[in-house]
Design a protein around this motif. Structure first.
Motif, short mmCIF file in Angstrom:
data_model
loop_
_atom_site.label_atom_id
_atom_site.label_comp_id
_atom_site.label_asym_id
_atom_site.label_seq_id
_atom_site.Cartn_x
_atom_site.Cartn_y
_atom_site.Cartn_z
N LEU A 1 0.84 -1.19 0.00
CA LEU A 1 0.00 0.00 0.00
C LEU A 1 0.89 1.25 0.00
O LEU A 1 2.04 1.21 0.45
CB LEU A 1 -0.91 0.01 1.23
N ARG A 2 0.35 2.33 -0.50
CA ARG A 2 1.15 3.56 -0.57
C ARG A 2 1.60 4.05 0.80
O ARG A 2 2.70 4.59 0.94
CB ARG A 2 0.33 4.66 -1.26
N ASP A 3 0.74 3.87 1.80
CA ASP A 3 1.09 4.35 3.13
C ASP A 3 1.82 3.30 3.96
O ASP A 3 2.08 3.51 5.15
CB ASP A 3 -0.16 4.82 3.88
N GLU A 4 2.14 2.13 3.33
CA GLU A 4 2.89 1.08 4.02
C GLU A 4 4.03 0.58 3.13
O GLU A 4 4.08 -0.59 2.75
CB GLU A 4 1.99 -0.09 4.38
N PRO A 5 4.95 1.44 2.77
CA PRO A 5 6.06 0.98 1.91
C PRO A 5 6.88 -0.10 2.61
O PRO A 5 7.21 0.02 3.79
CB PRO A 5 6.88 2.26 1.69
N GLY A 6 7.17 -1.16 1.88
CA GLY A 6 7.96 -2.25 2.45
C GLY A 6 7.14 -3.35 3.08
O GLY A 6 7.68 -4.41 3.41
N VAL A 7 5.83 -3.12 3.26
CA VAL A 7 4.95 -4.15 3.81
C VAL A 7 4.19 -4.79 2.65
O VAL A 7 3.18 -4.26 2.18
CB VAL A 7 3.96 -3.57 4.84
N TYR A 8 4.66 -5.93 2.19
CA TYR A 8 4.05 -6.60 1.04
C TYR A 8 2.85 -7.41 1.49
O TYR A 8 2.87 -8.07 2.53
CB TYR A 8 5.07 -7.49 0.35
N ARG A 9 1.79 -7.37 0.66
CA ARG A 9 0.56 -8.06 0.98
C ARG A 9 0.06 -8.87 -0.22
O ARG A 9 0.44 -8.61 -1.36
CB ARG A 9 -0.52 -7.06 1.41
N VAL A 10 -0.79 -9.85 0.09
CA VAL A 10 -1.37 -10.71 -0.93
C VAL A 10 -2.77 -10.20 -1.28
O VAL A 10 -3.59 -9.96 -0.39
CB VAL A 10 -1.47 -12.17 -0.45
N TRP A 11 -3.02 -10.04 -2.60
CA TRP A 11 -4.30 -9.54 -3.07
C TRP A 11 -4.87 -10.48 -4.12
O TRP A 11 -4.14 -11.18 -4.81
CB TRP A 11 -4.15 -8.14 -3.69
N MET A 12 -6.19 -10.46 -4.24
CA MET A 12 -6.85 -11.19 -5.32
C MET A 12 -6.58 -10.48 -6.64
O MET A 12 -6.12 -9.33 -6.65
CB MET A 12 -8.35 -11.30 -5.03
N PRO A 13 -6.82 -11.13 -7.80
CA PRO A 13 -6.51 -10.52 -9.10
C PRO A 13 -7.12 -9.14 -9.28
O PRO A 13 -6.50 -8.26 -9.88
CB PRO A 13 -7.08 -11.52 -10.10
N LYS A 14 -8.32 -8.95 -8.77
CA LYS A 14 -8.99 -7.66 -8.89
C LYS A 14 -9.53 -7.24 -7.53
O LYS A 14 -9.94 -8.08 -6.73
CB LYS A 14 -10.13 -7.72 -9.91
N GLY A 15 -9.54 -5.95 -7.29
CA GLY A 15 -10.09 -5.45 -6.03
C GLY A 15 -9.02 -5.23 -4.98
O GLY A 15 -7.83 -5.47 -5.20
N ASP A 16 -9.47 -4.78 -3.83
CA ASP A 16 -8.57 -4.42 -2.74
C ASP A 16 -8.67 -5.40 -1.57
O ASP A 16 -8.62 -5.02 -0.41
CB ASP A 16 -8.87 -3.00 -2.24
N ALA A 17 -8.86 -6.66 -1.85
CA ALA A 17 -8.99 -7.66 -0.80
C ALA A 17 -8.07 -8.84 -1.12
O ALA A 17 -7.76 -9.10 -2.28
CB ALA A 17 -10.45 -8.13 -0.68
N PRO A 18 -7.63 -9.59 -0.11
CA PRO A 18 -7.81 -9.31 1.32
C PRO A 18 -6.66 -8.52 1.93
O PRO A 18 -6.76 -8.04 3.05
CB PRO A 18 -7.88 -10.70 1.92
N GLY A 19 -5.52 -8.40 1.23
CA GLY A 19 -4.39 -7.64 1.77
C GLY A 19 -3.68 -8.33 2.91
O GLY A 19 -3.35 -7.71 3.92
N LEU A 20 -3.40 -9.62 2.75
CA LEU A 20 -2.76 -10.40 3.81
C LEU A 20 -1.25 -10.17 3.82
O LEU A 20 -0.60 -10.17 2.78
CB LEU A 20 -3.05 -11.89 3.62
N ALA A 21 -0.70 -10.01 5.02
CA ALA A 21 0.73 -9.76 5.16
C ALA A 21 1.53 -11.05 5.34
O ALA A 21 2.72 -11.01 5.63
CB ALA A 21 0.99 -8.83 6.34
N VAL A 22 0.87 -12.20 5.17
CA VAL A 22 1.54 -13.50 5.22
C VAL A 22 1.22 -14.25 3.93
O VAL A 22 0.21 -13.99 3.28
CB VAL A 22 1.09 -14.34 6.44
N SER A 23 2.09 -15.18 3.56
CA SER A 23 1.88 -15.93 2.33
C SER A 23 1.35 -17.33 2.60
O SER A 23 1.01 -18.06 1.66
CB SER A 23 3.19 -16.04 1.54
N ARG A 24 1.26 -17.71 3.87
CA ARG A 24 0.71 -19.01 4.25
C ARG A 24 -0.06 -18.83 5.56
O ARG A 24 0.37 -18.09 6.44
CB ARG A 24 1.81 -20.06 4.44
N ALA A 25 -1.18 -19.53 5.66
CA ALA A 25 -1.98 -19.45 6.88
C ALA A 25 -3.00 -20.57 6.88
O ALA A 25 -3.26 -21.20 5.85
CB ALA A 25 -2.68 -18.10 7.00
#
Length: 282
Positions: free
Chosen positions: A244-268
């Motif tokens: 996100l623009r206000d979280e540089p360096g914090v990578y998140r997982v998103w679906m192909p389209k839209g702004d969800a879910p934005g997970l900060a982990v790659s496994r759960a």
């Protein structure tokens, strides 16, 4: 190593039933009931710790401490557990930490904390029973005894995590579509550690240097979306990895389209909304 014969005998009789009968549910029912009974007994005998506290074992020199503190984001979604003499084995200790996320994260973390120890114990004992009956597990040939024991634990952990993840998916009273939890479990068996890790909870071993200072040694990998192998796996399934623009360096997982879910982990465990699109792994 000590086993409780009644449990193994019961599983052995179940596994050796005639072909044509569906024995899998019977095996699981027997094993799970015994494992849950052992968990209840452990609580009664002060061998299990699952909230912020400290205890000293009356039977050994083991010392355990748990501390969990709520952060600034709202409800505390962390769950922890320590079970000494895991499964009535005097040389075994089970430790687990589960960090929930999402609206139902605290409920999912608590559910997984309650489910993992008896389920893992059941799967491990069932694997031992199959081995005692001469049925080979899916292991490499010519493995040493130590490696074979590790293979049994590995497959038991994989089955436990997969089963619990599916239980959550189909649970009528828990929404794991947009919520989930990390799961870090450690089994200390004698001098050996067996570690299973999903998410970014971290296990650290403290060693003592020659001059008496503590030296931390990280035992696990934080499964984050910015790890190249994790990012590639997610993108190959059309998932997106970005900040996100206000979280540089914090990578998140998103679906192909839209702004969800934005997970900060790659496994759960849980988070079933991204399983297909992002190849999100338990």
């Amino acid at each position: 190593m000590m086993f409780f014969p009644s449990f193994l005998d019961g599983l052995a009789r179940t596994v050796s039933m005639k072909k044509g009968k569906n024995t899998s549910s019977t095996e699981d029912d027997i094993g799970r009931q015994v494992a849950e009974t052992l968990a209840k007994d452990a609580k009664k005998n002060d061998l299990m710790l699952s909230s912020s506290a400290t205890f000293k074992s009356n039977k050994s020199n083991n010392f355990a401490s748990i501390c969990s503190k709520r952060g600034q984001k709202g409800i505390n979604q962390d769950c922890t557990i320590v079970w000494e003499e895991f499964g009535c084995q005097e040389d075994m200790i089970f430790c687990g930490i589960f960090d929930g996320h999402g609206p139902w994260g605290h409920i999912i973390a608590k559910r997984v904390k309650q489910s993992v120890p008896p389920s893992l114990l059941c799967n491990w004992q069932k694997a031992l029973a199959l081995t005692s009956l001469g049925q080979e597990l899916n292991t490499e040939p010519n493995r040493s005894t130590r490696n074979h024991q590790f293979d049994i634990w590995k497959q038991s952990c994989l089955k436990t995590y997969a089963d619990i993840d599916q239980e959550l998916k189909h649970h009528p009273g828990i929404d794991s579509f947009h919520s989930g939890t990390t799961a870090l479990t450690i089994v200390k068996q004698g001098e050996h550690l067996v570690i299973a890790n999903v998410g970014d909870s971290r296990a650290v071993l403290a060693t003592i240097s020659d001059d008496g200072n503590l030296i931390p040694f990280q035992l696990t990998i934080d499964f984050k979306p910015n790890i190249p192998e994790e990012a590639e796996r997610i993108r190959q399934s059309q998932g997106r990895v970005s900040c996100l623009r206000d979280e540089p360096g914090v990578y998140r997982v998103w679906m192909p389209k839209g702004d969800a879910p934005g997970l900060a982990v790659s496994r759960a465990i849980g988070d079933h909304c991204v399983r297909v699109w992002a190849n999100f792994s338990a």
